[in-house]
Design a protein around this motif. Structure first.
Motif, mmCIF file in Angstrom:
data_model
loop_
_atom_site.group_PDB
_atom_site.id
_atom_site.type_symbol
_atom_site.label_atom_id
_atom_site.label_comp_id
_atom_site.label_asym_id
_atom_site.label_seq_id
_atom_site.Cartn_x
_atom_site.Cartn_y
_atom_site.Cartn_z
ATOM 1 N N UNK A 1 -1.912 8.763 -3.923
ATOM 2 C CA UNK A 1 -3.064 9.497 -3.414
ATOM 3 C C UNK A 1 -2.652 10.885 -2.930
ATOM 4 N N UNK A 2 -1.488 10.982 -2.267
ATOM 5 C CA UNK A 2 -0.962 12.287 -1.858
ATOM 6 C C UNK A 2 -0.722 13.166 -3.088
ATOM 7 N N UNK A 3 -0.263 12.524 -4.184
ATOM 8 C CA UNK A 3 0.013 13.272 -5.416
ATOM 9 C C UNK A 3 -1.257 13.697 -6.140
ATOM 10 N N UNK A 4 -2.366 13.000 -5.856
ATOM 11 C CA UNK A 4 -3.608 13.320 -6.548
ATOM 12 C C UNK A 4 -3.918 12.411 -7.708
ATOM 13 N N UNK A 5 -3.122 11.366 -7.919
ATOM 14 C CA UNK A 5 -3.377 10.424 -9.005
ATOM 15 C C UNK A 5 -4.491 9.439 -8.661
ATOM 16 N N UNK A 6 -4.711 9.199 -7.370
ATOM 17 C CA UNK A 6 -5.737 8.264 -6.921
ATOM 18 C C UNK A 6 -6.662 8.993 -5.947
ATOM 19 N N UNK A 7 -7.956 8.933 -6.220
ATOM 20 C CA UNK A 7 -8.935 9.578 -5.325
ATOM 21 C C UNK A 7 -9.302 8.608 -4.203
ATOM 22 N N UNK A 8 -9.272 9.061 -2.959
ATOM 23 C CA UNK A 8 -9.640 8.166 -1.858
ATOM 24 C C UNK A 8 -11.142 7.901 -1.822
ATOM 25 N N UNK A 9 -11.499 6.744 -1.275
ATOM 26 C CA UNK A 9 -12.919 6.430 -1.079
ATOM 27 C C UNK A 9 -13.502 7.308 0.020
ATOM 28 N N UNK A 10 -12.677 7.607 1.016
ATOM 29 C CA UNK A 10 -13.084 8.529 2.080
ATOM 30 C C UNK A 10 -11.823 9.049 2.766
ATOM 31 N N UNK A 11 -12.006 10.068 3.577
ATOM 32 C CA UNK A 11 -10.876 10.664 4.266
ATOM 33 C C UNK A 11 -10.421 11.949 3.612
ATOM 34 N N UNK A 12 -9.380 12.544 4.205
ATOM 35 C CA UNK A 12 -8.926 13.859 3.753
ATOM 36 C C UNK A 12 -7.415 13.923 3.747
ATOM 37 N N UNK A 13 -6.862 14.648 2.763
ATOM 38 C CA UNK A 13 -5.435 14.935 2.675
ATOM 39 C C UNK A 13 -5.270 16.449 2.658
ATOM 40 N N UNK A 14 -4.419 16.962 3.546
ATOM 41 C CA UNK A 14 -4.188 18.401 3.615
ATOM 42 C C UNK A 14 -2.709 18.689 3.526
ATOM 43 N N UNK A 15 -2.374 19.768 2.814
ATOM 44 C CA UNK A 15 -1.020 20.322 2.813
ATOM 45 C C UNK A 15 -1.075 21.569 3.691
ATOM 46 N N UNK A 16 -0.508 21.481 4.884
ATOM 47 C CA UNK A 16 -0.683 22.558 5.840
ATOM 48 C C UNK A 16 -2.153 22.670 6.205
ATOM 49 N N UNK B 1 0.781 -1.234 0.000
ATOM 50 C CA UNK B 1 0.000 0.000 0.000
ATOM 51 C C UNK B 1 0.811 1.280 0.000
ATOM 52 N N UNK B 2 2.132 1.190 0.064
ATOM 53 C CA UNK B 2 2.945 2.400 0.183
ATOM 54 C C UNK B 2 2.874 3.272 -1.072
ATOM 55 N N UNK B 3 2.963 2.662 -2.257
ATOM 56 C CA UNK B 3 2.890 3.441 -3.495
ATOM 57 C C UNK B 3 1.483 3.986 -3.707
ATOM 58 N N UNK B 4 0.483 3.222 -3.324
ATOM 59 C CA UNK B 4 -0.896 3.703 -3.415
ATOM 60 C C UNK B 4 -1.085 4.962 -2.573
ATOM 61 N N UNK B 5 -0.525 4.974 -1.375
ATOM 62 C CA UNK B 5 -0.625 6.165 -0.532
ATOM 63 C C UNK B 5 0.094 7.342 -1.170
ATOM 64 N N UNK B 6 1.291 7.121 -1.701
ATOM 65 C CA UNK B 6 2.033 8.202 -2.354
ATOM 66 C C UNK B 6 1.235 8.779 -3.518
ATOM 67 N N UNK C 1 5.986 20.167 -1.752
ATOM 68 C CA UNK C 1 6.170 18.778 -1.355
ATOM 69 C C UNK C 1 6.892 18.046 -2.474
ATOM 70 N N UNK C 2 7.872 17.223 -2.108
ATOM 71 C CA UNK C 2 8.602 16.409 -3.066
ATOM 72 C C UNK C 2 8.238 14.949 -2.826
ATOM 73 N N UNK C 3 7.745 14.271 -3.865
ATOM 74 C CA UNK C 3 7.322 12.876 -3.775
ATOM 75 C C UNK C 3 8.240 12.022 -4.640
ATOM 76 N N UNK C 4 8.732 10.911 -4.088
ATOM 77 C CA UNK C 4 9.682 10.045 -4.795
ATOM 78 C C UNK C 4 9.206 8.603 -4.732
ATOM 79 N N UNK C 5 8.954 8.023 -5.906
ATOM 80 C CA UNK C 5 8.454 6.651 -5.986
ATOM 81 C C UNK C 5 9.575 5.719 -6.428
#
Length: 360
Positions: A48-63, A41-46, A154-158
């Motif tokens: 989702x943070x990037x916006x490539x995958x929409x979550x079924x529920x929950x929230x992601x905030x930058x600041x 699930x680690x890449x899936x989470x990344x 934010x810097x994301x590295x896969x």
């Protein structure tokens, strides 16, 4: 700098829940690693943070900014991929400039920012080459420059280093670490390589089947694993099945005595214990070998064994030893320590403070 807040995040693919009700905060300027095996699930989470995958529920905030429903190109993220993702028909400088032009940065600013980014990653002399004329390490440096030139929040590295050979991985790893600390960019790094995670991270989230098994600094996770899974995944570990008596369960203090076959083994109680089966965990570098029947002190538990194999590695030597109960362990000692050959009878010294006992 920007912190990342994940609240009650769930990600599903059809009927399959990949991540369930995840809460996590990544601090401003932190180098944060998502570590775990393939499919955890680690890449899936990344993504989702990037916006490539929409979550079924929950929230992601930058600041304080909720980005859950905001598209990727409006999140101000820099992204590095395993396969570089460079445009082969564009020069190095054109690849790096691409993100600036997409963001409509004034044309007069672009050459200076591109030159600065290439200088930071040691690629200033390659601006007019095409990706096909570069080595893998050079292409990844260009990818890093392209991610940094937009001045992301934010810097994301896969898994950006997995396609490189060992020497290049070390070089690029050091470059990433130096630049991240210099610029102070909040960074989320995905890897299945525990050495990379230990070397780079301020904190690590060790994933297991879509949940965080353990969260902490590299030192905390390595020295104080919360489970046999964590101990075995982070570094090498000898995981030994032991039995716990009722007396051991009710003993006071951090130390506990358990049975490894017919031999008492003393260690540190890492979790709550119940009578029955448990695990004792000892890392190879904490164990020492001595001649059979040799003297020892109360800080160790001596257990008899027979050497199966010895390997000399220059700076260290490793032994594989079969214990009296049939368990096979690995030891790792300095090259200057006494060596033993296959078939030698030895005593394995388990240090009490570095032998962790936890529930199975």
């Amino acid at each position: 700098m920007t912190s990342i807040h994940i609240d009650g995040l769930a990600i599903t693919y059809g009927d399959n829940t990949v991540i369930s009700d995840l809460d996590l905060t990544i601090e401003n300027g932190e180098f944060f690693t998502l570590l775990g095996p393939s499919g955890c699930g680690k890449t899936t989470l990344l993504r989702s943070i990037a916006g490539f995958i929409a979550p079924a529920r929950g929230r992601i905030s930058f600041g304080d900014r909720d980005v859950t429903g905001i598209p990727t190109h409006r999140r101000n993220i820099g992204m590095m991929f395993q396969d570089y993702a460079l445009f082969p028909h564009l020069t190095v400088k054109a690849n790096v400039a691409y993100g600036l032009k997409a963001r409509r940065v004034p044309r007069r600013e672009v050459p200076g920012r591109v030159a600065e980014a290439l200088e930071r990653v040691g690629m200033a002399g390659f601006a007019d080459r095409h990706p096909g004329a570069l080595s893998g390490g050079q292409r990844q440096r260009v990818a890093l420059a392209r991610a940094l030139v937009i001045r992301p929040s934010v810097l994301l590295m896969d898994e950006p280093l997995s396609a490189l050979d060992t020497k290049l991985r070390l070089q690029i790893r050091e470059s990433i670490a130096d630049l991240q600390r210099e610029l102070g960019i909040t960074t989320v790094f995905v890897t299945h390589d525990q050495e990379e995670a230990l070397a780079l991270s301020d904190r690590i989230a060790l994933f297991r089947s879509g949940t965080i098994e353990q969260l902490g600094s590299p030192t905390e996770i390595y020295r104080s694993p919360v489970s046999s899974y964590a101990a075995d995944f982070i570094g090498a570990a000898n995981v030994l099945p032991v039995s716990v008596s009722q007396d051991a369960v009710h003993a006071t203090g951090e130390h506990v005595a358990v049975m490894l076959g017919g031999t008492e083994l003393r260690g540190v109680r890492r979790t709550e214990l119940a009578a029955g089966e448990a695990f004792a965990i000892a890392r190879p570098e904490h164990l020492r070998l001595a001649v059979e029947g040799g003297s020892h002190d109360a800080t160790v538990t001596p257990i008899a064994g027979e050497v199966i194999r010895q390997q000399y590695l220059g700076h260290r030597q490793q032994h594989r030893v079969r214990l009296a109960d049939g368990s096979v362990i690995e030891t790792s000692e300095p090259a200057s320590a006494p060596g033993f050959a296959g078939g030698d009878r030895v005593t394995v010294l388990f240090p009490v403070q570095n032998t962790l006992v936890m529930a199975s």
